[in-house]
Design a protein around this motif. Structure first.
Motif, PDB file in Angstrom:
ATOM      1  N   ASN A  25      49.984  10.732 -44.266  1.00 30.94           N
ATOM      2  CA  ASN A  25      51.341  11.131 -43.610  1.00 30.94           C
ATOM      3  C   ASN A  25      51.190  12.151 -42.312  1.00 30.94           C
ATOM      4  N   ALA A  26      51.794  11.995 -41.701  1.00 33.97           N
ATOM      5  CA  ALA A  26      51.838  12.869 -40.274  1.00 33.97           C
ATOM      6  C   ALA A  26      53.045  13.126 -39.777  1.00 33.97           C
ATOM      7  N   HIS A  31      55.049  15.386 -36.769  1.00 28.70           N
ATOM      8  CA  HIS A  31      54.515  15.697 -35.431  1.00 28.70           C
ATOM      9  C   HIS A  31      55.916  16.093 -34.719  1.00 28.70           C
ATOM     10  N   LEU A  69      49.173   9.878 -32.499  1.00 27.91           N
ATOM     11  CA  LEU A  69      49.500   9.549 -33.788  1.00 27.91           C
ATOM     12  C   LEU A  69      48.798   8.187 -34.279  1.00 27.91           C
ATOM     13  N   VAL A 110      54.513   8.072 -40.568  1.00 32.55           N
ATOM     14  CA  VAL A 110      54.508   9.014 -39.558  1.00 32.55           C
ATOM     15  C   VAL A 110      56.161   9.341 -39.114  1.00 32.55           C
ATOM     16  N   THR A 167      51.940  20.077 -35.464  1.00 33.61           N
ATOM     17  CA  THR A 167      51.419  18.879 -36.124  1.00 33.61           C
ATOM     18  C   THR A 167      51.116  19.186 -37.727  1.00 33.61           C
ATOM     19  N   LEU A 218      49.249  17.170 -41.021  1.00 27.71           N
ATOM     20  CA  LEU A 218      48.531  15.790 -41.296  1.00 27.71           C
ATOM     21  C   LEU A 218      48.407  15.965 -42.873  1.00 27.71           C
TER      22      LEU A 218
END
Length: 437
Positions: A163-164, A166, A205, A320, A336, A338
């Protein structure tokens, strides 16, 4: 691939098309590394801006053009340089990339690739047909900070990236400058703000998740505040900041953003785009009295989103979440997070912390800043592009024109989701785009 550049020891020659803020941001690398590259020709419609740029970069007046087009190239009768840097308004990219690619130039094009799917596809076709080196102004990829995070992602030391999260904090007055008063304020004349502002966020991403690919996209957002219904009652009927009794209290005052900065000696961005030549009190005052940058943000004819969220699901199941928001004190300092199966990375474009769940160890990374825009990304992109041209290695850029197209298609898919209130199937969306349906 493309046309060879001559002896490896010779500097790469560059023609700059568009000598505004972004053209200058990239061109500064040539002053840092004159043995590696030099600017030999420019095209810019504003006469004072053109003359200043030519003087700063030592360009012969005979190779300083009012405009750049296939006709200009044909008139000169030969290629002017090894490569072209295209930094004009977004809607012009497809025409110029097509013209210069056909002439055999290697090309670095400012983001976004283009403002429509059709034009993006035209660029992909032109670049592939010409077999040239092609760079995209997705500068976030090329800063020391981002490269260091990418190394952590690619190393696999934290396991799988699952998972990200941002966020791009545009900045309240920056958004007003570019997306309410400026060149990117109306979708019909430019494009939607997710494309013009955040396409390189979606790109980075996608880059971190690669070779995983997006399969579903959803998005929500809108124009929340910069409209007439939000105008403070105290502003009355005023349509320009210099005529407004509420101006001193307004966070979007054009006097504060432009005139006060110039008065204190700050003559670069954001004041520089308002005038042809060097900003001063007189010409900035005139611009605020007569041009779009002096208009009340609540009386402007802008229509692009001032906030938007994008959710992407990848083929592996990874997810994301991206947010673009105008109302921040930070100016484009991305935040961000991560999340991996065995650790996490958190960063703010200056430093990032790597936490390993297995050892409990936290390591703070402070990549060196090279100066320039986007945490050194502008310089990093130019350095990489010049080396790619010199060595004829597209792979040095870490991307190619089809990869660039795919990240742009994810942005187009997100905007389609926002407008239709649907979850978009990315594979179906790309297939429809390529078939013209």
């Amino acid at each position: 691939m493309g046309v060879q550049t001559g002896r490896p020891s010779e500097p790469i020659t560059i023609a700059v098309v568009g000598c505004g803020q972004r053209g200058n941001a990239y061109a500064r690398y040539t002053l840092r590394e004159p043995a590696k590259c030099r600017i030999v020709a420019i095209a810019e419609p504003r006469s004072k801006t053109r003359a200043l740029f030519a003087s700063q970069y030592g360009v012969d007046s005979s190779l300083s053009f009012h405009k750049a087009s296939a006709e200009t190239i044909q008139t000169v009768g030969k290629r002017l340089a090894d490569a072209v840097l295209i930094a004009v308004q977004d809607h012009m990219h497809a025409e110029l990339v097509g013209a210069f690619a056909a002439q055999g130039y290697d090309i670095l094009c400012e983001k976004p690739m283009a403002t429509s799917i059709e034009h993006c596809l035209q660029i992909e076709a032109a670049v592939k047909k010409a077999d040239i080196i092609f760079g995209m102004g997705h500068v976030l990829r090329y800063s020391p900070y981002t490269r260091a995070i990418t190394d952590v992602v690619r190393s696999g030391q934290l396991g799988q990236l699952v998972n990200a999260q941002h966020i791009e904090p545009v900045g309240h007055w920056h958004f007003a400058h570019s997306y309410v008063r400026g060149s990117w304020s109306k979708e019909a004349e430019s494009s939607f703000s997710l494309m013009t502002k955040s396409c390189h966020d979606i790109d980075i991403l996608c880059h971190w998740l690669s070779p995983d690919t997006p399969v579903h996209v959803s998005s929500f957002g809108g124009l929340q505040h910069f409209r007439k219904s939000s105008k403070p009652a105290e502003a009355g009927d005023a349509t320009r900041c210099l005529d407004c009794t509420y101006e001193a209290q307004c966070p979007y005052s054009a006097k504060k953003v432009y005139l006060d900065r110039v008065a204190s000696g700050q003559v670069g961005w954001p004041a520089s785009p308002l005038v042809d030549g060097i900003p001063d009190i007189e010409n900035i005052t005139n611009a605020l009295q007569n041009g779009p940058y002096g208009k009340c943000v609540y009386e402007s004819d802008n229509d692009v989103c001032d906030h938007q969220v994008v959710n992407i699901q990848y083929a592996s199941g990874a997810t994301v979440s991206f947010t673009m928001i105008a109302y921040t004190t930070l100016i484009c300092q991305r935040q961000t997070r991560l999340h991996f199966t065995h650790g996490e990375v958190t960063g703010d474009m200056n430093t990032f912390t790597v936490t390993d769940f297995r050892t409990g160890q936290k390591t703070v990374h402070r990549p060196p800043s090279e100066g320039g825009g986007h945490g050194g990304g502008d310089l990093g992109l130019m350095r990489t592009f010049v080396e790619a041209v010199r060595t004829r290695q597209q792979e040095l850029l870490g991307t190619d024109v089809t990869d660039v197209l795919k990240s742009h298609l994810a942005v187009f898919a997100a905007e389609h989701s926002r407008k239709t209130r649907t979850v978009v199937d990315c594979v179906e969306f790309e297939n429809a785009a390529r078939s013209g349906s």
